[in-house]
Design an enzyme around this catalytic site. Structure first.
Site, PDB file in Angstrom:
ATOM      1  N   ASP A 338      18.213  40.237  25.403  1.00 30.39           N
ATOM      2  CA  ASP A 338      17.419  40.315  24.187  1.00 30.39           C
ATOM      3  C   ASP A 338      18.137  39.497  23.123  1.00 30.39           C
ATOM      4  O   ASP A 338      19.301  39.135  23.284  1.00 30.39           O
ATOM      5  CB  ASP A 338      17.292  41.795  23.774  1.00 30.39           C
ATOM      6  N   ASP A 598      20.633  47.203  26.211  1.00 34.97           N
ATOM      7  CA  ASP A 598      21.216  48.447  25.706  1.00 34.97           C
ATOM      8  C   ASP A 598      20.176  49.478  25.318  1.00 34.97           C
ATOM      9  O   ASP A 598      20.512  50.524  24.781  1.00 34.97           O
ATOM     10  CB  ASP A 598      22.123  48.168  24.514  1.00 34.97           C
ATOM     11  N   ASP A 602      15.314  48.860  28.786  1.00 36.27           N
ATOM     12  CA  ASP A 602      16.085  47.912  29.601  1.00 36.27           C
ATOM     13  C   ASP A 602      16.517  48.503  30.933  1.00 36.27           C
ATOM     14  O   ASP A 602      17.055  47.784  31.780  1.00 36.27           O
ATOM     15  CB  ASP A 602      17.348  47.462  28.837  1.00 36.27           C
ATOM     16  N   ASN A 666      49.021  31.323  64.592  1.00 36.41           N
ATOM     17  CA  ASN A 666      50.029  32.037  65.372  1.00 36.41           C
ATOM     18  C   ASN A 666      49.474  32.518  66.704  1.00 36.41           C
ATOM     19  O   ASN A 666      50.142  32.457  67.740  1.00 36.41           O
ATOM     20  CB  ASN A 666      50.560  33.229  64.569  1.00 36.41           C
ATOM     21  N   ASN A 691      54.622  40.143  60.784  1.00 30.68           N
ATOM     22  CA  ASN A 691      53.350  40.346  60.076  1.00 30.68           C
ATOM     23  C   ASN A 691      53.559  41.150  58.799  1.00 30.68           C
ATOM     24  O   ASN A 691      52.984  40.851  57.751  1.00 30.68           O
ATOM     25  CB  ASN A 691      52.364  41.073  61.001  1.00 30.68           C
ATOM     26  N   ASP A 695      53.140  39.779  54.743  1.00 27.99           N
ATOM     27  CA  ASP A 695      52.141  40.420  53.878  1.00 27.99           C
ATOM     28  C   ASP A 695      52.713  40.832  52.527  1.00 27.99           C
ATOM     29  O   ASP A 695      51.948  41.078  51.585  1.00 27.99           O
ATOM     30  CB  ASP A 695      51.559  41.663  54.567  1.00 27.99           C
TER      31      ASP A 695
END
Length: 876
Positions: A338, A598, A602, A666, A691, A695
């Site tokens: 709006d 708002d 709406d 891998n 692994n 990570d």
């Protein structure tokens, strides 16, 4: 959570009949409540007895969240394999595998737990409330704390927090569309409805999932949470909400990885068995590789990245109510809004009260003040502007009113005053004029002939062309009438015009320019007339031609509207149904659509948009429907939120790109090595430790710096692109792995232990080094990584190189010290790999039509440099 006991509150005992069919006083008595509501102590007791008023189960506790980290099928198989190793007296392998799985699970749990806590803190900032009467006083309580027996006080814009029995109503209209599917609101009143009435005909009942459109009323809460009609529907269907674009992308990625993992794992297992290796070793080796390919920390990385992004956005006054909406927020291409409060100041001022001839009129101003001051619906900026500095004449007394609704676009108040009983009507010019048959002209009313009607329309158009929002005022004498209805809004006498001014916001043109630079087009959707809308559009830099109005939209079918809407930036004279059709049309055209609203009208559009955006001052129904809530209704705040959303999503994709490509490489290398080596290239425990170590830096990727150009354009999940990226860079990784194999076997004549140690060290340092290359489309030296990512990468690299030299630990892991020459060779291979990755990266992005960014002109450079200074990183 203990579910509420719905048998009595929800439907009543069989002999008593359902609550909507019983007299209001009887329902109050059943619930042990009264006209004063519950006491605070009794409400607290009922909350403990019945549980919170919510459909969804409470957020997982710490133990449940911890347990979930170990429910992944691959993890379960690994734990079973660990148990099998214990049975076969291979205790060392069993303990190491268990320890690594436990550490990975604990790391994931810690990340998700922190993310969950942050999200709950943010949600508390925009929690919806309900007005209830406790101890005789009206207080605001969170929706979750409403209990059966609470006395609800409702007005326009309020969400209905539970199933309830109406006790009193004043022109109360409620939208039940969520349950009944009916387009138009229903009038609600306190008279009992028939016991056999269908849901839509229960005029004495209110239901969770609906909201008040107009009027006001009081009701007693009958059922909450799962005991409501909506709760029972949810319980029967047990359906999850449709997956968001983000969730769909995660699912498609998971399917891709599952297919690749299944094929490679099975192939490696078969090869090892054909080579005569022990079944348990072969199984553990294959499963460890499967874990290696799977981005185990992806759920945790996603959670922590999104929650970190949400916290960053909160610091910029953007609250994320639903984390998975961040992707759609960042991917938004069209923003519908709006004009009031977003493009304009939102502080409406009454500029003039004019008679039918266009002259200042104290009579019109006084009548408008009576209408605005004596209406009992809901506070609104128009009435506040009318009453600013002017109180209604105290000689007038309200009798009744016909509340405003979005169909009539009028509000009428029946009053007693010096001139007798009159109906004063205020509303949209066309709506009021259409109900008039006379006009106040000179000393008295005269018939509203076509000539006079034309003059009024010309005057209205001129005021609108000058940027004013124009309402009309009319009256009708109604002696003896006690109850006003819509039918009385006819044969009115036109009194004059009310001209309101809401100037464009300072800096709105710049904000629209920033949105355009970010690839987001703005569409203004307003209920104001086309002339005022066009004036504001021109003032803020929107294209007002072509322009579509509500009546013109009505003449288009959905297909034609989708074609027309794509080229329109201004929609005027629309109602809530038009807003929803516009949103659907833009989405059908292929755009990712956001809607900023708002108001009560709406709510539907907020639900339909890809991402609903509201503000913390919005009515409850709008705020509840939104996925994003702005603490300031300002386009500049929204632009920054969009860019932060893109930054959050970009960091999620970094983890996916770098992890799946490295892990795929891998696995390919393992498959090749298993075929020609007389021993396992890595022990299962070494694969899992590798692994886990790789990570650790990924847990910091949520706060990594993002290149400005990644924040300048929308990004979405593209699984084909991820697949191509995984194959290209995975095979590049395998090529350097094979080079490492050849060097260790031919150059240094390494035995099994030294070979495994060399590859363990080389594999990890190359993966960490290439992470810094693949995290950006730029040359790595032109994209500075975040401090945490760089520090953890260097720390893990140093730890990996040092690990073979640590007594005790190295022996348990099967590692041996490496000669300096091998370490130097591994570092050289890593540097060569980094250089090759840079070359392949440039060629790859050019091949897929996404060339690395080039330096733009001076304006672009200044804008990018400013963005980098704000968020960290190197503009060059």
């Amino acid at each position: 959570m203990r579910a509420p006991r719905p048998a009595e509150p929800a439907t009543g005992a069989p002999e008593a009949g359902p609550f909507w069919a019983a007299p209001a006083g009887e329902v109050l008595q059943r619930l042990g409540s009264s006209a004063a509501g519950l006491s605070r102590g009794e409400a607290a007791r009922r909350l403990r007895r019945d549980g919170p008023n919510r459909l969804a189960p409470p957020r997982r506790g710490g133990l449940a969240l911890l347990a979930r980290q170990f429910t992944d099928p691959v993890v379960v198989i690994l734990l079973l394999a660990s148990a099998l190793s214990t049975v076969l007296h291979d205790l060392a392998d069993a303990l190491i595998i268990f320890a690594i799985v436990a550490l990975s699970g604990l790391l994931s749990f810690w990340q998700e737990h922190r993310a969950g806590q942050a999200v709950q803190q943010l949600l508390a900032l925009v929690q919806a409330h309900a007005g209830v009467r406790r101890d005789g006083a009206v207080v605001q309580v969170p929706l979750e704390q409403v209990v059966p027996g609470d006395l609800l006080v409702l007005s326009a814009g309020d969400v209905v927090p539970c199933d309830a029995r109406v006790l009193a109503a004043d022109a109360l209209q409620v939208d039940d569309a969520a349950l009944t599917g009916e387009t138009f609101p229903r009038h609600k009143h306190a008279d009992p409805a028939p016991a056999e009435a269908p849901l839509a005909e229960r005029h004495s009942a209110l239901f969770l999932g609906s909201h008040v459109v107009s009027g006001r009323g009081e009701a007693v809460a009958v059922a909450t949470g799962p005991g409501t009609e909506l709760g029972r529907v949810a319980g029967r269907l047990r359906q999850q909400a449709p997956r968001s674009g983000f969730e769909q992308g995660i699912a498609r990625l998971g399917l891709l990885l599952a297919r690749v993992t299944a094929v490679l794992t099975a192939a490696i297992l078969v090869v090892n068995l054909l080579l005569g290796r022990r079944f348990v070793d072969s199984l553990l080796f294959s499963l460890a590789l499967a874990v290696g390919l799977t981005p185990q920390l992806l759920p945790a990385i996603v959670s922590v990245t999104l929650s970190t992004g949400a916290r960053r956005m909160a610091r910029r006054r953007v609250i994320v109510r639903r984390l998975d909406a961040i992707e759609d927020f960042g991917a938004m291409q069209v923003l519908c809004t709006d004009k009031t409060g977003t493009l304009t100041e939102g502080a409406v001022r009454l500029h003039a009260a004019l008679d039918a001839a266009g002259r200042d009129s104290p009579t019109v101003a006084a009548a408008a003040a009576v209408n605005a001051g004596l209406q009992q619906g809901f506070a609104n900026p128009i009435d506040a502007a009318i009453l600013d500095g002017r109180a209604p004449d105290p000689r007038y007394r309200p009798v009744d009113e016909v509340p405003f609704d979005f169909t009539r676009k009028r509000l009428s108040v029946l009053v007693d005053g010096p001139d007798g009983r009159q109906l004063l009507t205020k509303g949209a010019f066309a709506s009021v004029l259409g109900a008039c048959d006379r006009v106040l002209h000179g000393d008295g009313p005269v018939p509203l002939e076509e000539r006079l009607r034309g003059e009024l329309e010309v005057r209205y158009r001129r005021l609108s062309d000058d940027g004013y929002r124009v309402l009309a005022l009319a009256r009708r004498d109604l002696p003896g009438v006690q109850d006003a209805t819509v039918d009385h809004e006819r044969q009115l006498t036109f009194l004059g015009f009310l001209a309101f001014l809401d100037p464009p916001k300072a800096g709105v043109r710049d904000a629209l320019g920033e949105l355009a630079d970010a690839g987001v087009g703005l569409r203004m959707i307003t209920g104001d007339n086309r002339l005022a809308a066009a004036h504001v559009a021109a003032a803020v830099g929107l294209r007002a031609t072509p322009l579509l109005t509500g009546p013109e939209i009505d003449r288009l079918d959905d297909h034609a509207l989708a074609g027309a809407a794509a080229g329109v930036e201004v929609f005027a004279e629309v109602d809530p149904a038009h807003k929803e059709r516009i949103i659907q049309a833009l989405r059908h055209g292929g755009a990712t659509v956001g809607y900023l609203g708002d108001g009560i009208n709406d709510a539907g559009a907020l639900h339909l948009a890809d991402v609903g955006i509201s503000v913390d001052s919005a009515v409850d129904v709008a705020r509840s429907a939104a996925a994003i809530v702005l603490l300031d209704k300002d386009l500049g705040v929204l632009v920054e939120g969009v860019r932060l959303g893109r930054q959050t999503f970009a960091n999620t994709l970094k983890y996916v790109f770098t992890t799946v490509s490295a892990n795929f490489g891998n696995m390919c290398s393992m498959a090749a090595a298993a075929a020609f080596l007389p021993f396992l290239p890595l022990l299962p425990r070494q694969i899992l430790v590798l692994n886990f170590l790789s990570d650790i830096p990924s847990t910091t990727i949520a706060v990594d710096a993002v290149d400005p150009e990644q924040r300048q354009r929308p990004q979405r999940w593209d699984v084909r692109f991820i697949r191509d990226f995984m194959i290209a860079f995975g095979l590049l990784s395998s090529a350097f792995d094979l080079l490492t194999f050849a060097l260790l076997l031919r150059g240094f004549h390494a035995g099994p232990a030294r070979f495994r140690t060399g590859w363990f060290v080389g594999s990890n340092i190359t993966e960490l080094a290439v992470l810094l290359v693949l995290r950006t489309r730029r040359p790595a030296l032109r994209s500075r990584p975040g401090t945490a990512l760089l520090a953890t990468s260097l720390a893990v690299t140093a730890f990996t190189i040092a690990l073979p030299y640590v007594p005790g630990v190295a022996g348990v892991l099967g590692l041996v010290p490496l000669p300096a020459a091998i370490v130097a060779a591994l570092v050289a291979i890593t540097l060569a790999y980094v250089a090759a990755a840079e070359l392949v990266k440039r060629s790859f992005y050019q091949a897929v039509g996404r060339p690395p960014p080039r330096r733009g002109g001076p304006h672009q450079q200044r804008r990018l440099a400013h963005a980098v200074r704000e968020h960290g990183g190197d503009p060059h």
